[in-house]
Design a protein around this motif. Structure first.
Motif: not given
Length: 314
Positions: A98-99, A103-104, A282-285
């Motif tokens: 998120l940082d 991305f946001l 994987m976290a972004a996915t």
């Protein structure tokens, strides 16, 4: 010696019937009849077979998602090793994603693209579908054939002239407007699906509304739309999922401007920058998939009802 004794002594076949097959004679206490036991066994075997297939199918579709979630919570050293269970739960991976710069922004752009596009598609497709389903006019079948033809036309066929129009004539390259504005003019698949659903609405309701003094617009708003909520929900979900997962459109029109990227296109850039950090990838996915999963989870009843109730009348 009577005839029955003669048969028994000579070994000839007798006419005796087993006790459990004699009509009217009760079976032994606590022992169900043979036919009932066979029926129970058949029901049990069918239950085991059906539920085994259901469990196998559920695992087939669920295990990849579980693998992605578990990998997203691993450390960088453990990711994609033989250890499938995290040694330590790295919840900070999601904060790191998120940082990530941009991305946001990708998240916001995707919400605008999917949300506004869905509203425009539904609002513009309902009147066309209503006209094709309930109006009788010359060229109605030809209009329906044109809608079906548009469904069969791949978007790659018209991408070059459309890009020249939006980029060169209107100077909208580097934005998502070339993808959002056309949705205000309807979508062929949405029109066809809504038209098929509206065919199942009885004409008697429309005639009664017109007898009470309702015009076509008021009949559509007061009578047809409340009855067509499942079909509208199905179309809205289809369009939302399409826009949320769209990669081809943003790549064509917004690739030159990182500020206009969506999650599907930005995820590819994120994976390229963190190709060795599979836990972050994987976290972004997971963050990209989570909204779609939540939307479908809460709206699956309306979605399934809208799809199953879609008529097949021509």
């Amino acid at each position: 010696m009577n005839q029955a004794s003669t048969r028994e002594s000579t070994g000839a076949p007798t006419d005796r019937v087993p006790t459990d097959r004699v009509p009217g004679r009760p079976a032994a206490a606590g022992t169900p009849p043979t036919g009932e036991r066979v029926a129970r066994r058949r029901v049990l075997l069918e239950w085991i077979a059906v539920h085994s297939l259901g469990v196998a199918a559920a695992l087939f579709f669920t295990l990849p998602f579980v693998f992605v979630v578990l990998t997203s919570l691993m450390s960088g050293q453990q990711a994609l090793t033989r250890d499938l269970w995290p040694h330590t739960w790295e919840w900070g991976n999601y904060r790191t994603v998120l940082d990530t710069p941009g991305f946001l922004t990708w998240w916001k752009n995707t919400l605008v693209y999917a949300g506004l596009g869905t509203v425009l598609t539904v609002a513009s497709s309902i009147p066309v579908a209503y006209a094709l389903a309930k109006f009788r006019f010359r060229g109605r079948h030809l209009s329906l054939m044109l809608v079906i033809s548009m469904m069969m036309l791949p978007p790659q066929v018209v991408v070059i002239p459309m890009y020249l129009f939006w980029a060169k004539q209107l100077d909208l390259s580097g934005t998502l407007w070339p993808l959002i504005i056309p949705m205000a003019f309807g979508d062929a698949f949405s029109i066809f699906l809504l038209r098929q659903f509206l065919l199942t609405v009885p004409d008697e309701y429309l005639d009664a509304a017109k007898v009470d003094g309702c015009g076509e617009l008021r009949t559509l708003l007061r009578v047809v739309l409340p009855m067509a909520k499942p079909g509208i929900a199905a179309v809205a979900l289809f369009q939302f999922f399409y826009a949320w997962n769209d990669y081809f459109g943003p790549q064509i029109y917004a690739s030159e401007n990182p500020g206009a990227w969506t999650l599907s296109y930005g995820l590819e850039s994120f994976k390229g920058a963190h190709h060795t950090d599979w836990n972050l990838t994987m976290a972004a996915t997971v963050l990209v998939m989570a909204p779609v999963i939540l939307v479908f989870f809460f709206a699956q009843k309306a979605f399934v009802e809208g799809v199953t109730l879609t008529g097949v009348k021509g």
